[in-house]
Scaffold this active site. Structure first.
Site, PDB file in Angstrom:
ATOM      1  N   VAL A   1       1.311   5.003   2.002  1.00 21.19           N
ATOM      2  CA  VAL A   1       1.088   5.658   3.274  1.00 21.19           C
ATOM      3  C   VAL A   1       1.077   7.162   3.053  1.00 21.19           C
ATOM      4  O   VAL A   1       1.984   7.717   2.418  1.00 21.19           O
ATOM      5  CB  VAL A   1       2.165   5.262   4.303  1.00 21.19           C
TER       6      VAL A   1
ATOM      7  N   ASP B   1       8.264  -8.785  10.370  1.00 21.56           N
ATOM      8  CA  ASP B   1       9.178  -7.993   9.524  1.00 21.56           C
ATOM      9  C   ASP B   1       9.859  -6.903  10.347  1.00 21.56           C
ATOM     10  O   ASP B   1       9.805  -5.724  10.006  1.00 21.56           O
ATOM     11  CB  ASP B   1       8.424  -7.382   8.352  1.00 21.56           C
TER      12      ASP B   1
ATOM     13  N   GLY C   1       0.807  -1.203   0.000  1.00 21.79           N
ATOM     14  CA  GLY C   1       0.000   0.000   0.000  1.00 21.79           C
ATOM     15  C   GLY C   1       0.838   1.249   0.000  1.00 21.79           C
ATOM     16  O   GLY C   1       2.065   1.220  -0.013  1.00 21.79           O
TER      17      GLY C   1
END
Length: 574
Positions: free
Chosen positions: A305, A411, A303
């Site tokens: 941000v 992550d 995505g």
């Protein structure tokens, strides 16, 4: 005990009695001191073996056992034996029964060297330790000799007694070690009634064994991480007896509830349950009217941000918008929002809302002004031990809070930790976070994690776990201390991934750091051998406390607000 001390003295004379100056019984006294020193070593070994099974569980029973072992082996038995040896020499010098045989008394009354004279008189006919130190004879040279021997030798021995206690308490809190060396101080003080010359030679034999005693304690080794990480069993209190209602009256009917809260449901069920995310009061599903975008902060695989302004509350937020608003991506976003909304920790990014934007589903999150840890290390250099400890402890607490809710980050890397203007770290970008057991929301062919900071079992295709998150956090701390990933850099991401899958050992660890040993344990290729995040947090906070530092202080210097070029918030994963 005097009879046993006489037997010990005879044994020492049998084992070691060279017939040269200062005399066979003088040498035997040092040998007796060495035999006495074996008793505290035995006590430390017993405690180290006990911790192999109890780990860091310090309940009343464990503390009582350590205290009794320390009191008996470090104070009581050595004190009785030292006084018994002195009493045997004192009785022999006075012509009284001493527990020694006639042949032994014959050799004890022999003269050796000009400054020793008769051994029985030298070892049993002079002043005791207290009288020698506080009522000196006037000879400054002799007083200096006794001062160094009767005070210096016990003080040096105390240092190694403390090392013995700390060695027996490895991988745990250090304060129980006081139960092993404080009795030694009591032994030294109460041994002031021992003959001064006897005490000197007892300490000359006691000190080498105190040093060598570190070897068997080290051979026993610390308790395994599996024992340290073992969850504690807590007794559930028995519920109080329910009052019996009168037989004439039926029990009252339970009140009707219009709404049953779901806060008590397991975290895993909340994170994977279908349905919309609970919306806070005052929010709206029409995101285009409420959130005004200011600038794009980052763009990644899942995505984009944006920095945005909440028009209703007047605060700056971060919008994470999915690239392709298909069903899979939308469901992933809902699961991510549901998982993150359950996590509440000051060092973990907050989730405010989930709204429909014109270009897709948007996750509304806390806007964090500052710079990434990777940027700080690249620009200002590696962190010192105190700053790295604060980073490790606070971020471990944030991850542990997420794990308690069933959420895995998957992550963790230097670019996913933001340092705010006060220098405090915040864990961001749960873009690939999933609840334990959720294995259907990953795009086909997508590599989970960043190769330089991925755990070996993840790179080999195994499922992520809290242990893999702990490995990634340790790798990030290692980078903060050294400026390099723990396995070093590779020429391509695929090469780094292959190195991780092969479980190549960490080659770029900060060897001179105070945290090197804990880093090595946390970066173990075997997940079950790694310390848990709770253990790491406890170890690091204990180290900070001993260093006189607060665990919640800044990690780096404060970032000036005019450095807007370094400002960022919630970048998506790359």
């Amino acid at each position: 005990m005097n009879a046993f001390a006489s037997w010990l003295l005879s044994l020492a004379h049998t084992l070691f009695n060279p017939g040269f100056c200062p005399g066979d019984w003088v040498w035997a006294t040092s040998a007796a001191g060495a035999l006495i020193a074996l008793v505290p070593v035995l006590g430390a070994v017993i405690v180290a073996i006990m911790r192999k099974f109890t780990g860091n569980t310090y309940d009343a029973a464990t503390i009582s056992v350590i205290a009794v072992v320390g009191l008996v082996t470090v104070f009581l038995v050595p004190w009785l034996l030292a006084n018994g040896v002195s009493a045997s020499f004192r009785a022999a010098a006075a012509g009284q029964p001493s527990g020694l045989s006639g042949a032994e008394l014959g050799t004890l009354n022999r003269d050796y060297c000009g400054f020793i004279g008769r051994q029985s008189e030298y070892l049993g006919g002079g002043q005791n330790v207290f009288e020698t130190l506080f009522y000196p004879s006037g000879n400054r040279l002799a007083y200096g000799y006794y001062l160094g021997a009767l005070i210096g030798l016990p003080v040096v021995t105390l240092f190694f007694m403390i090392l013995q206690a700390r060695s027996a308490m490895r991988r745990g809190q250090k304060w129980p070690g006081r139960l092993l060396w404080v009795p030694y101080v009591l032994f030294v003080v109460l041994s002031s009634t021992v003959e001064a010359n006897t005490a000197v030679h007892l300490w000359l034999g006691f000190l080498p064994v105190a040093i060598l005693g570190l070897i068997p304690i080290a051979l026993v080794g610390p308790p395994p991480w599996a024992v340290i990480n073992r969850p504690r069993r807590e007794r559930n209190p028995e519920p109080p007896p329910r009052p019996t209602p009168p037989p004439q009256q039926p029990p009252p009917a339970p009140p009707k509830k219009d709404y049953a809260p779901t806060a008590l449901a397991p975290a895993e069920q909340l994170a994977s349950a279908p349905g919309p995310v609970p919306v806070p009061p005052g929010s709206t599903s029409n995101g285009s009217e409420r959130y005004r975008r200011v600038r794009r902060l980052g763009h990644g695989g899942f995505g984009t941000v944006w920095e945005a302004v909440d028009n209703q509350l007047g605060r700056t937020v971060a919008l994470k918008i999915a690239h392709a608003p298909d069903r899979d991506t939308e469901e992933r976003m809902r699961r991510e929002a549901r998982a993150l909304a359950m996590v509440s920790h000051p060092n973990c990014v907050k989730v405010y809302d989930l709204v429909e934007e014109p270009d897709g589903l948007a996750l509304v999150m806390e806007y964090l002004e500052g710079q990434a840890l990777a940027t700080a290390v690249d620009g200002q250099g590696p962190l010192d031990d105190v700053a790295a400890a604060r980073l490790w402890a606070t971020t471990a607490g944030a991850l542990a809070a997420a794990h308690d809710k069933g959420v895995l980050h998957r992550d963790i890397k230097p670019s996913n930790i933001i340092l705010d203007p006060g220098g405090l770290p915040h864990l961001i970008d749960f873009g690939i976070a999933r609840s334990r057991g959720d294995s259907t929301m990953t795009a086909t062919g997508m590599m989970i994690g960043t190769p330089d900071f991925v755990a070996p079992e993840q790179a080999a295709g195994a499922a992520a776990s809290p242990a893999s998150d702990a490995w990634q956090l340790a790798a990030t701390v290692s980078y903060a201390l050294s400026g390099y990933p723990p396995r070093g850099t590779r020429e391509s991401p695929m090469a780094a991934l292959m190195a991780a899958a092969r479980g190549e050992p960490a080659s770029r660890l900060p060897q001179r750091s105070a945290h090197a040993r804990l880093l090595i344990a946390s970066l173990d290729n075997e997940p079950r051998r790694r310390p848990t995040l709770n253990v790491i947090q406890r170890e690091i906070e204990g180290w900070l406390a001993r260093a006189g530092k607060s665990p919640d202080g800044p990690v780096t210097r404060i970032v000036p607000r005019n450095q807007t070029s370094a400002t960022r918030a919630l970048p998506p994963r790359r």
